[in-house]
Design a protein around this motif. Structure first.
Motif, short mmCIF file in Angstrom:
data_model
loop_
_atom_site.label_atom_id
_atom_site.label_comp_id
_atom_site.label_asym_id
_atom_site.label_seq_id
_atom_site.Cartn_x
_atom_site.Cartn_y
_atom_site.Cartn_z
N ALA A 76 0.86 -1.26 -0.03
CA ALA A 76 0.07 0.03 0.05
C ALA A 76 0.72 1.45 0.09
O ALA A 76 0.73 2.37 -0.67
N ALA A 77 1.94 1.00 0.74
CA ALA A 77 2.70 2.25 0.80
C ALA A 77 3.44 2.76 -0.39
O ALA A 77 3.74 3.65 -0.85
N SER A 78 3.89 1.53 -1.10
CA SER A 78 4.59 1.68 -2.33
C SER A 78 3.57 2.03 -3.39
O SER A 78 3.98 3.02 -4.35
N LYS A 79 2.38 1.78 -3.64
CA LYS A 79 1.44 2.26 -4.10
C LYS A 79 1.01 3.77 -4.15
O LYS A 79 1.35 4.71 -5.15
N ASP A 80 1.01 4.19 -2.79
CA ASP A 80 1.05 5.61 -2.66
C ASP A 80 2.20 6.28 -3.21
O ASP A 80 2.06 7.53 -3.49
N PHE A 81 3.21 5.80 -2.79
CA PHE A 81 4.47 6.34 -3.45
C PHE A 81 4.46 6.85 -4.76
O PHE A 81 4.56 8.16 -5.40
N PHE A 82 4.26 5.56 -5.78
CA PHE A 82 4.17 6.03 -7.06
C PHE A 82 3.06 6.67 -7.56
O PHE A 82 3.11 7.41 -8.70
N SER A 83 1.98 7.08 -6.71
CA SER A 83 0.95 7.80 -7.14
C SER A 83 1.42 9.19 -6.81
O SER A 83 0.48 10.26 -7.06
N LEU A 84 2.29 9.48 -6.33
CA LEU A 84 2.77 10.99 -5.76
C LEU A 84 3.04 11.76 -7.14
O LEU A 84 3.29 11.06 -8.30
N PRO A 85 2.73 13.07 -7.41
CA PRO A 85 3.11 13.64 -8.48
C PRO A 85 4.62 13.38 -8.76
O PRO A 85 5.49 13.40 -8.15
N LEU A 86 4.72 13.44 -10.18
CA LEU A 86 6.12 13.02 -10.75
C LEU A 86 7.07 14.18 -10.37
O LEU A 86 8.22 13.69 -9.96
N SER A 87 6.89 15.55 -10.31
CA SER A 87 7.75 16.35 -9.77
C SER A 87 8.15 16.08 -8.24
O SER A 87 9.34 16.21 -8.00
N THR A 88 7.30 15.60 -7.47
CA THR A 88 7.64 15.29 -6.14
C THR A 88 8.70 13.97 -6.07
O THR A 88 9.74 14.13 -5.38
N LYS A 89 8.14 13.01 -6.71
CA LYS A 89 9.15 11.96 -6.95
C LYS A 89 10.45 12.32 -7.63
O LYS A 89 11.55 11.71 -7.13
N LEU A 90 10.55 13.09 -8.63
CA LEU A 90 11.73 13.63 -9.23
C LEU A 90 12.67 14.36 -8.15
O LEU A 90 13.84 14.29 -8.45
N GLY A 139 25.99 6.83 1.34
CA GLY A 139 25.30 8.03 1.44
C GLY A 139 24.09 8.07 2.23
O GLY A 139 24.21 7.13 2.98
N VAL A 140 23.06 8.73 2.08
CA VAL A 140 22.04 8.90 2.88
C VAL A 140 20.65 8.58 1.98
O VAL A 140 20.60 8.69 0.80
N ASN A 141 19.75 8.00 2.58
CA ASN A 141 18.41 7.62 1.85
C ASN A 141 17.76 9.00 1.52
O ASN A 141 17.84 9.81 2.14
N LYS A 142 16.85 8.67 0.57
CA LYS A 142 16.16 9.94 0.06
C LYS A 142 14.60 9.63 0.17
O LYS A 142 13.92 8.82 -0.65
N TRP A 143 14.27 9.96 1.36
CA TRP A 143 12.53 9.75 1.80
C TRP A 143 11.72 10.95 1.14
O TRP A 143 12.34 11.94 1.42
N PRO A 144 10.38 10.58 0.80
CA PRO A 144 9.79 11.79 0.62
C PRO A 144 9.35 12.16 2.00
O PRO A 144 9.21 11.55 3.23
N SER A 145 8.98 13.43 2.08
CA SER A 145 8.54 14.31 3.48
C SER A 145 7.33 13.45 4.08
O SER A 145 6.54 12.92 3.22
N GLU A 146 7.24 13.51 5.07
CA GLU A 146 6.40 13.10 6.05
C GLU A 146 4.86 13.66 5.57
O GLU A 146 3.69 13.12 5.57
N GLU A 147 5.08 15.13 5.27
CA GLU A 147 3.73 15.94 4.70
C GLU A 147 3.35 15.23 3.47
O GLU A 147 2.17 14.99 3.09
N ASP A 148 4.11 14.83 2.53
CA ASP A 148 3.75 14.24 1.45
C ASP A 148 3.25 12.71 1.53
O ASP A 148 2.44 12.43 0.67
N LEU A 149 4.01 12.07 2.17
CA LEU A 149 3.63 10.79 2.47
C LEU A 149 3.77 10.27 3.60
O LEU A 149 4.88 9.44 4.13
N PRO A 150 2.62 10.42 4.49
CA PRO A 150 3.02 10.11 6.01
C PRO A 150 3.05 8.71 6.24
O PRO A 150 2.41 7.74 5.40
N GLY A 151 4.27 8.32 6.90
CA GLY A 151 4.43 6.67 7.37
C GLY A 151 5.13 6.12 6.27
O GLY A 151 5.47 4.71 6.66
N PHE A 152 5.40 6.62 5.15
CA PHE A 152 6.08 5.47 4.13
C PHE A 152 7.36 5.32 4.60
O PHE A 152 7.70 3.94 4.55
N ARG A 153 8.12 6.23 5.20
CA ARG A 153 9.56 5.84 5.80
C ARG A 153 9.33 4.60 6.81
O ARG A 153 10.12 3.83 6.83
#
Ligand code: AKG
Ligand code: FE2
Length: 359
Positions: A76-90, A139-153
């Protein structure tokens, strides 16, 4: 670290370059991929594992101990991630650290004669170093912000942690299956280069093997072993003999395959098998890739060398191995782009990002 790439394109007996065409035909056959029941006692499980590793390099694991709840939450988290706007993912686009977002059309086509893999992906590792560390895979992992995707990380970190426990059990069984002491491999997996990768094979982007179009092109995995969760959509195929065999999704089980490190350590006794993804529909999968410590040795286990047997050359450490595989892939790609006589030059290009962006 050695800088010579000649081994990467040489026809080595044991170390398979990603483009070795062992499986020529597009014929897809049937074969029973074995199941290893992880609730069995170590000795019994190790014996089943040994058979699977010698013959297939691939097997299912049942009774692995991860709850269906966590598997479902991860998807479910993975699907939510890929549904983010492309600009957020990029904003999270991968760099040399191999962490973050792989856009569709950039990909990591492992077969240099194929087109780009028809997928997007997100990668996170179980260890981090300084952001300025330019060592590949560090290096460091690149997580989406909690605001963009709560609970994903949190979900992905929990998944990574539990997968690591299953991987540890498999490493123990692997040692036993080779007739070695239980803890034989513990040292070389004390700080593993391990990552979870959420993958999305896009709707409307079916594979076409004859045209060299794949969800993932034919390849072997670079690390020690891979533990794969998929949705119910088929697509994974492995090369046995000269035939592609479907590995159907099985409820409650993961698919495990050995990677090049184990193939190397065992001098080919335990196989890293060529595989690919040929999908017709949208598909989600999450491989967990376990490689050994960055500085772990690549040398062949003494018990896996017969007198007089020759051993192909390879980099000395797992880190050097991973770096070279990555570089060889990249250089193959550049060669492919420059060489108009290669088959891919005649194939149509995959649509670029803008064309498939629904956001
Ligand atoms: O998605 C799958 O079924 C397998 C993917 C795979 O082989 C890989 O990413 O190395
Ligand atoms: Fe793979």
């Amino acid at each position: 670290m050695a800088d010579d790439l000649s081994w990467a394109s040489a026809p080595l007996a044991r170390i398979k370059a990603a483009d070795t065409p062992q499986c020529h035909s597009s014929h897809v056959g049937q074969e029973q991929i074995p199941v290893v029941n992880l609730s069995l006692k170590d000795a019994e499980a190790a014996s089943a594992l040994r058979h699977a590793c010698e013959k297939f390099g691939f097997f299912y694991v049942a009774h692995h101990g991860m709850s269906q709840g966590l598997i479902d939450r991860q998807f479910a988290a993975s699907k939510d991630f890929f549904s983010l706007p492309l600009s957020t993912k990029l904003n999270l686009k991968v760099d040399q650290s191999n962490r973050g977002y792989y856009p569709f059309g950039m990909g990591s086509a492992k077969n240099p004669f194929a087109q780009e893999d028809r997928k997007e992906a997100f990668n996170a590792y179980g260890f981090e170093t300084e952001p300025s560390d330019a060592t590949p895979f560090h290096g460091v992992n690149k997580w989406p912000s909690e605001e963009d995707l709560p609970g994903f990380r949190e979900t992905m970190e929990e998944y990574h942690k539990e997968m690591s426990c299953i991987a540890n059990r498999l490493v123990t069984l692997l040692a036993m299956a080779l007739g070695l002491p239980k803890g034989y491999f513990d040292e070389r997996f004390s700080r593993p280069v391990a990552n979870v990768r959420a993958v999305h094979y896009l709707e409307g982007q079916p594979s076409n093997p004859e045209a060299g179009i794949f969800g993932v092109g034919p390849h072997t995995d670079w690390g020690a072993l891979t533990i794969l969760a998929t949705d119910n959509e088929p697509g994974l195929q492995i090369c046995l003999g000269k035939t592609w065999i479907d590995v159907e999704p099985r409820a409650g089980m993961f698919v495990v395959n050995l990677g090049d490190m184990v193939d190397r350590w065992t001098n080919g006794r335990f196989k890293s098998t060529l595989h690919r993804v040929v999908n017709s529909n949208e598909r989600f999968s999450t491989p967990f890739f376990l490689a050994a410590n960055w500085d772990a040795e690549m040398s062949v286990l003494p018990s896996c060398v017969s007198t007089g047997e020759s051993i192909p050359a390879a980099p000395a450490t797992c880190g050097a191995w991973l770096t070279m595989r990555r570089r060889a892939e990249y250089e193959n790609k550049v060669r492919q782009l420059e060489d108009t006589s290669l088959p891919n030059a005649r194939a149509p290009s995959p649509p670029r990002l803008q064309q498939i962006s629904a956001q």
